[in-house]
Design an enzyme around this catalytic site. Structure first.
Site, short mmCIF file in Angstrom:
data_model
loop_
_atom_site.label_atom_id
_atom_site.label_comp_id
_atom_site.label_asym_id
_atom_site.label_seq_id
_atom_site.Cartn_x
_atom_site.Cartn_y
_atom_site.Cartn_z
N CYS A 18 54.62 -1.18 -11.48
CA CYS A 18 53.66 -0.10 -11.72
C CYS A 18 54.41 1.20 -11.93
O CYS A 18 55.07 1.70 -11.01
CB CYS A 18 52.69 0.03 -10.54
SG CYS A 18 51.45 1.33 -10.77
N CYS A 29 52.78 4.26 -9.77
CA CYS A 29 53.09 4.29 -8.34
C CYS A 29 54.57 4.07 -8.05
O CYS A 29 54.99 4.18 -6.88
CB CYS A 29 52.27 3.23 -7.61
SG CYS A 29 50.48 3.46 -7.74
N HIS A 78 46.72 -2.06 -9.97
CA HIS A 78 46.53 -0.61 -9.94
C HIS A 78 45.10 -0.28 -10.34
O HIS A 78 44.60 -0.74 -11.36
CB HIS A 78 47.51 0.07 -10.90
CG HIS A 78 47.45 1.57 -10.82
ND1 HIS A 78 48.23 2.29 -9.94
CD2 HIS A 78 46.70 2.48 -11.50
CE1 HIS A 78 47.97 3.58 -10.10
NE2 HIS A 78 47.04 3.71 -11.03
N CYS A 79 44.43 0.53 -9.51
CA CYS A 79 43.06 0.96 -9.80
C CYS A 79 43.11 2.33 -10.46
O CYS A 79 43.62 3.30 -9.87
CB CYS A 79 42.23 1.02 -8.52
SG CYS A 79 40.55 1.62 -8.79
N HIS A 93 36.72 -2.74 -8.36
CA HIS A 93 36.28 -1.41 -7.91
C HIS A 93 34.76 -1.38 -8.00
O HIS A 93 34.18 -1.52 -9.07
CB HIS A 93 36.88 -0.30 -8.77
CG HIS A 93 36.51 1.07 -8.28
ND1 HIS A 93 37.27 1.76 -7.36
CD2 HIS A 93 35.45 1.87 -8.58
CE1 HIS A 93 36.70 2.92 -7.11
NE2 HIS A 93 35.59 3.01 -7.83
N CYS A 94 34.12 -1.21 -6.86
CA CYS A 94 32.66 -1.24 -6.78
C CYS A 94 32.10 0.16 -6.96
O CYS A 94 32.32 1.05 -6.12
CB CYS A 94 32.21 -1.82 -5.44
SG CYS A 94 30.42 -1.99 -5.30
N CYS A 112 37.38 0.64 -3.72
CA CYS A 112 38.02 -0.58 -4.19
C CYS A 112 37.88 -1.66 -3.13
O CYS A 112 38.17 -1.44 -1.95
CB CYS A 112 39.50 -0.33 -4.47
SG CYS A 112 39.86 -0.10 -6.21
#
Length: 328
Positions: A125, A128, A138-139, A152-153, A159
């Site tokens: 990533c 990050c 990764h979000c 992801h809600c 998340c």
């Protein structure tokens, strides 16, 4: 720079709108059930007490699991997976060169990393500055890497991953029970009112709409819960269902499936007394997970793709695979 920062803050506030909608709908359902249905329409004191006790039990468990699913932050990889200052500097200096593959390989050899990209690259990533652990993603909304990320809600503005997936499952369960309780207890009264065409007051309209809304949510939650129960028992995340994880030897859709019971215990833990409560009891640390091929071969834990599968009868080594880098 100031304007984009303000826009990001405004966007974060907008993300809470779905959560507020859920809170408003639930509070209205509480008011409609307790006040309009139980205290006004019900004439039997015994029935009223029983319904109120069952309702508040479901309401309490639903509220608890909802709060835990919303407030529990997703877990991020530990410092062992992150680049040190010297590693980051060396990586940036050699960004256009060919020496960064050995750098990433040297770091990944010390970590329990099995998964790769579709091209066989080590999952890295760039945002990050870390090597992704297995099942980590990764979000873009949370702006962080999430351990065992499921999705992801938007309705929870959070998340769902290793640290809170149990809370999400209990939230679905108690939401469904909450809706089913309302439908099952209110429907007989609604039928009587419908036959007598007595929907001539605000009280009875509240009860009618409460039944309809609860039935719609119950149907939706039922399908959603069944889907996530299937994911749980097969040890898959939503992201892994959408995109099969890859390993050194290739794709493995059943790689983390170690049996229904073991899959369940990974999320809910071995303490049965905690299964129905939104208290963290999941097994492991979220960084590494047992693989089905290891379980079948009864081999020791392996790292970096050195896996022994009974079905294949071969050992995949790092020397046999070309290592590249995938950057988010």
């Amino acid at each position: 720079m100031l304007l984009p920062a303000c826009l990001r803050r405004c966007a974060r506030l907008l993300f809470w709108i779905p959560v507020l909608i859920i809170i408003v709908v639930v509070m209205w359902s509480y008011y409609a059930y307790v006040v309009h249905f139980c205290w006004i329409l019900l004439t039997s004191a015994t029935q009223r007490v029983v319904f109120l006790c069952l309702f508040h039990l479901c309401f309490g468990m639903f509220s608890w699991s909802f709060w835990k699913a919303v407030s529990t932050p997703p877990s991020s990889p530990s410092v062992e997976f992150q680049f040190s200052t010297s590693d980051s500097l060396l990586y940036e200096l050699e960004r256009d060169g060919v020496e960064k593959s050995p750098i990433l390989l040297e770091i990944s050899q010390k970590l329990p990393v099995h998964t790769r990209t579709a091209t066989g690259a080590i999952r890295f990533c760039h945002r990050c500055q870390l090597i992704k652990p297995d099942r980590c993603h990764h979000c873009s909304v949370c702006q962080t890497c999430v351990l065992k990320m499921d999705h992801h809600c938007l309705w929870l503005n959070n998340c769902m991953g290793f640290s809170n997936y149990k809370f999400f499952m209990l939230f679905l369960l108690y939401s469904l029970l909450y809706c089913l309780l309302i439908v099952s207890t209110v429907t007989p009264t609604v039928i009587q009112l419908w036959r007598g065409r007595l929907f001539d007051s605000c009280v009875k309209l509240h009860v009618l709409f409460l039944t309809l809304v609860s039935a719609i949510f119950a149907i939706t939650l039922c399908f959603l819960l069944i889907f996530h129960v299937w994911l749980l028992t097969s040890n898959k995340t939503t992201l892994e269902w959408l995109s099969v994880p890859f390993f050194v030897s290739g794709p493995g859709s059943e790689a983390f499936d170690v049996g229904v019971q073991a899959n369940f215990l990974q999320v809910f833990g071995k303490k049965k007394r905690l299964w129905l409560f939104p208290i963290f009891s999941s097994e492991g640390d979220g960084h590494s997970f047992p693989l089905s091929c290891q379980m079948s071969s009864h081999g020791p834990p392996v790292m970096n793709g050195l896996e022994r599968c009974a079905t294949q009868g071969t050992v995949a080594s790092l020397e046999e695979a070309s290592v590249t880098i995938a950057v988010d």
